[in-house]
Design an enzyme around this catalytic site. Structure first.
Site, PDB file in Angstrom:
ATOM      1  N   MET A 227      -0.046   0.958  12.083  1.00  0.00           N
ATOM      2  CA  MET A 227      -1.060   0.523  11.116  1.00  0.00           C
ATOM      3  C   MET A 227      -2.442   0.927  11.617  1.00  0.00           C
ATOM      4  O   MET A 227      -2.868   0.516  12.699  1.00  0.00           O
ATOM      5  CB  MET A 227      -1.012  -0.988  10.906  1.00  0.00           C
ATOM      6  CG  MET A 227       0.232  -1.512  10.188  1.00  0.00           C
ATOM      7  SD  MET A 227       0.621  -0.664   8.639  1.00  0.00           S
ATOM      8  CE  MET A 227      -0.884  -0.921   7.704  1.00  0.00           C
TER       9      MET A 227
ATOM     10  N   MET B 201       4.465  -6.937   0.000  1.00  0.00           N
ATOM     11  CA  MET B 201       3.633  -7.978   0.642  1.00  0.00           C
ATOM     12  C   MET B 201       3.965  -9.335   0.044  1.00  0.00           C
ATOM     13  O   MET B 201       4.097  -9.454  -1.182  1.00  0.00           O
ATOM     14  CB  MET B 201       2.161  -7.685   0.397  1.00  0.00           C
ATOM     15  CG  MET B 201       1.728  -6.296   0.821  1.00  0.00           C
ATOM     16  SD  MET B 201      -0.013  -6.059   0.424  1.00  0.00           S
ATOM     17  CE  MET B 201      -0.231  -4.355   0.930  1.00  0.00           C
TER      18      MET B 201
ATOM     19  N   SER C 238       1.333   6.321  -1.049  1.00  0.00           N
ATOM     20  CA  SER C 238       1.593   4.887  -1.179  1.00  0.00           C
ATOM     21  C   SER C 238       1.459   4.447  -2.621  1.00  0.00           C
ATOM     22  O   SER C 238       0.380   4.541  -3.222  1.00  0.00           O
ATOM     23  CB  SER C 238       0.621   4.088  -0.314  1.00  0.00           C
ATOM     24  OG  SER C 238       0.753   2.713  -0.634  1.00  0.00           O
TER      25      SER C 238
ATOM     26  N   HIS D 264       8.007  -0.401   3.336  1.00  0.00           N
ATOM     27  CA  HIS D 264       7.245  -1.056   4.410  1.00  0.00           C
ATOM     28  C   HIS D 264       7.142  -2.540   4.076  1.00  0.00           C
ATOM     29  O   HIS D 264       6.410  -2.913   3.147  1.00  0.00           O
ATOM     30  CB  HIS D 264       5.863  -0.385   4.484  1.00  0.00           C
ATOM     31  CG  HIS D 264       4.909  -1.009   5.438  1.00  0.00           C
ATOM     32  ND1 HIS D 264       3.549  -0.743   5.402  1.00  0.00           N
ATOM     33  CD2 HIS D 264       5.084  -1.886   6.463  1.00  0.00           C
ATOM     34  CE1 HIS D 264       2.931  -1.421   6.353  1.00  0.00           C
ATOM     35  NE2 HIS D 264       3.842  -2.135   6.995  1.00  0.00           N
TER      36      HIS D 264
ATOM     37  N   ASP E 137      -0.417   4.716   8.815  1.00  0.00           N
ATOM     38  CA  ASP E 137      -0.560   4.006   7.547  1.00  0.00           C
ATOM     39  C   ASP E 137      -1.892   3.267   7.466  1.00  0.00           C
ATOM     40  O   ASP E 137      -2.101   2.274   8.157  1.00  0.00           O
ATOM     41  CB  ASP E 137       0.617   3.030   7.393  1.00  0.00           C
ATOM     42  CG  ASP E 137       0.644   2.381   6.020  1.00  0.00           C
ATOM     43  OD1 ASP E 137      -0.136   2.785   5.135  1.00  0.00           O
ATOM     44  OD2 ASP E 137       1.476   1.457   5.838  1.00  0.00           O
TER      45      ASP E 137
ATOM     46  N   MET F 244       5.861  -6.067   4.572  1.00  0.00           N
ATOM     47  CA  MET F 244       4.841  -6.930   5.184  1.00  0.00           C
ATOM     48  C   MET F 244       5.166  -8.352   4.764  1.00  0.00           C
ATOM     49  O   MET F 244       4.443  -8.991   3.990  1.00  0.00           O
ATOM     50  CB  MET F 244       3.442  -6.484   4.724  1.00  0.00           C
ATOM     51  CG  MET F 244       3.003  -5.201   5.417  1.00  0.00           C
ATOM     52  SD  MET F 244       1.696  -4.349   4.501  1.00  0.00           S
ATOM     53  CE  MET F 244       2.715  -3.417   3.372  1.00  0.00           C
TER      54      MET F 244
ATOM     55  N   HIS G  22       6.034   5.957  -0.324  1.00  0.00           N
ATOM     56  CA  HIS G  22       5.776   4.800   0.538  1.00  0.00           C
ATOM     57  C   HIS G  22       5.592   3.574  -0.359  1.00  0.00           C
ATOM     58  O   HIS G  22       4.771   3.574  -1.278  1.00  0.00           O
ATOM     59  CB  HIS G  22       4.523   5.041   1.385  1.00  0.00           C
ATOM     60  CG  HIS G  22       4.277   3.976   2.404  1.00  0.00           C
ATOM     61  ND1 HIS G  22       4.931   3.930   3.616  1.00  0.00           N
ATOM     62  CD2 HIS G  22       3.445   2.894   2.396  1.00  0.00           C
ATOM     63  CE1 HIS G  22       4.510   2.878   4.313  1.00  0.00           C
ATOM     64  NE2 HIS G  22       3.606   2.226   3.581  1.00  0.00           N
TER      65      HIS G  22
ATOM     66  N   ASP H  21       4.936  -0.509  -0.452  1.00  0.00           N
ATOM     67  CA  ASP H  21       4.412  -1.644   0.317  1.00  0.00           C
ATOM     68  C   ASP H  21       4.799  -2.972  -0.324  1.00  0.00           C
ATOM     69  O   ASP H  21       4.367  -3.274  -1.436  1.00  0.00           O
ATOM     70  CB  ASP H  21       2.882  -1.551   0.376  1.00  0.00           C
ATOM     71  CG  ASP H  21       2.427  -0.387   1.231  1.00  0.00           C
ATOM     72  OD1 ASP H  21       2.783  -0.361   2.421  1.00  0.00           O
ATOM     73  OD2 ASP H  21       1.733   0.501   0.707  1.00  0.00           O
TER      74      ASP H  21
HETATM   75  C1  DX5 Z   1      -1.735  -1.380   3.741  1.00  0.00           C
HETATM   76  C2  DX5 Z   1      -0.513  -0.635   3.308  1.00  0.00           C
HETATM   77  C3  DX5 Z   1      -0.759   0.801   3.126  1.00  0.00           C
HETATM   78  C4  DX5 Z   1      -1.760   1.127   2.052  1.00  0.00           C
HETATM   79  C5  DX5 Z   1      -2.450   2.390   2.457  1.00  0.00           C
HETATM   80  O1  DX5 Z   1      -1.394  -2.670   4.079  1.00  0.00           O
HETATM   81  O2  DX5 Z   1       0.517  -0.767   4.273  1.00  0.00           O
HETATM   82  O3  DX5 Z   1       0.435   1.536   2.924  1.00  0.00           O
HETATM   83  O4  DX5 Z   1      -1.207   1.266   0.770  1.00  0.00           O
HETATM   84  O5  DX5 Z   1      -3.457   2.621   1.550  1.00  0.00           O
HETATM   85  P1  DX5 Z   1      -4.685   3.571   1.887  1.00  0.00           P
HETATM   86  O6  DX5 Z   1      -4.139   4.917   2.149  1.00  0.00           O
HETATM   87  O7  DX5 Z   1      -5.486   3.482   0.618  1.00  0.00           O
HETATM   88  O8  DX5 Z   1      -5.410   2.979   3.084  1.00  0.00           O
HETATM   89 ZN    ZN Z   2       2.286   0.635   4.095  1.00  0.00          ZN
END
Ligand code: DX5
Ligand code: ZN
Length: 215
Positions: free
Chosen positions: A136, A36, A7, A65, A174, A67, A32, A34
């Site tokens: 998740m 947000m 990630s 991903h 994840d 969010m 990956h 993220d």
């Molecule tokens: C959390 C993200 C994850 C995050 C995982 O909301 O969707 O992808 O980056 O990070 P770790 O592996 O540090 O929990």
């Molecule tokens: Zn993620």
């Protein structure tokens, strides 16, 4: 062997090209990414300029991903930015079926992400249409959180659903994945392991990616 998707949320954004090259040169399978929005989750990560900067140097597929609320507004924009897999949250989509079809029509692999409180049975009527379920294993919003143990049970239920519906969907885990829980997750049926903190906080990220793959 699971697919490994480091990630980029835990990468060093001042040295993004260096961290992208590290993943290019590792045995990792996907990036990956993220996204947000500060509305669907209580944090803001990064948007298109950063995604495009990663895409410019990345030599492996981008697993994006989302969010964010109303992800259907940005499907083409994520395609144009270089996404290969595009996951939207079940909880953010009123017309999930339409959104999944649009992601597919745009030439990406559609995924559905589910929060820890969302039951697997709710995927019953969408599982045959998607390439990925992002389970998740923390509440989304931040890297480096503690793994929620109930995830194993969810992976088992999801495996059963996928088999029963003849679905091609991969199971991605994840949040809070580490060198301790990785092998149990693979045994339970996980196909893709996302890891942020475990990879980027380790002394030798490339070696950690290899260890996760050998789980
Ligand atoms: C959390 C993200 C994850 C995050 C995982 O909301 O969707 O992808 O980056 O990070 P770790 O592996 O540090 O929990
Ligand atoms: Zn993620």
């Amino acid at each position: 062997m699971p697919l490994i998707a480091p990630s980029m949320l835990s990468a060093d954004f001042g040295n993004i090209q260096r961290d992208v090259e590290m993943i290019n040169n590792s045995v990792a399978d996907w990036f990956h990414i993220d996204i947000m929005d500060g509305v669907f989750v209580p944090n803001i990560s990064f948007g298109f300029p950063v995604l495009k900067a990663i895409a410019k140097h990345a030599k492996k597929p981008l697993d994006v991903h989302l969010m964010i609320v109303q992800p259907e507004r940005y499907i083409q924009a994520f395609k144009d930015a270089g996404a290969h897999v595009l996951s939207v949250h079940y909880e953010a989509c009123t017309h999930l079926h339409r959104t999944v079809q649009e992601i597919h029509a745009a030439g990406m692999m559609p995924g559905v992400a589910i929060n820890p409180h969302t039951n697997i049975s709710l995927l019953e009527d969408i599982i045959a249409d998607i390439d990925l379920v992002c389970v998740m294993s923390v509440n989304p919003g931040f890297g480096g959180q503690k793994f929620i143990e109930g995830t194993y049970q969810k992976v088992e239920s999801l495996n059963n659903l996928i088999a029963r519906k003849n679905s091609r969907a991969k199971i991605e885990i994840d949040g809070g994945v580490d060198l301790q829980n990785a092998s149990n997750l693979v045994k339970a049926g996980a196909d893709v392991l996302v890891a942020g903190n475990t990879v980027f906080a380790s002394k030798d990220p490339g070696a950690t990616i290899l260890k996760l793959q050998q789980s």
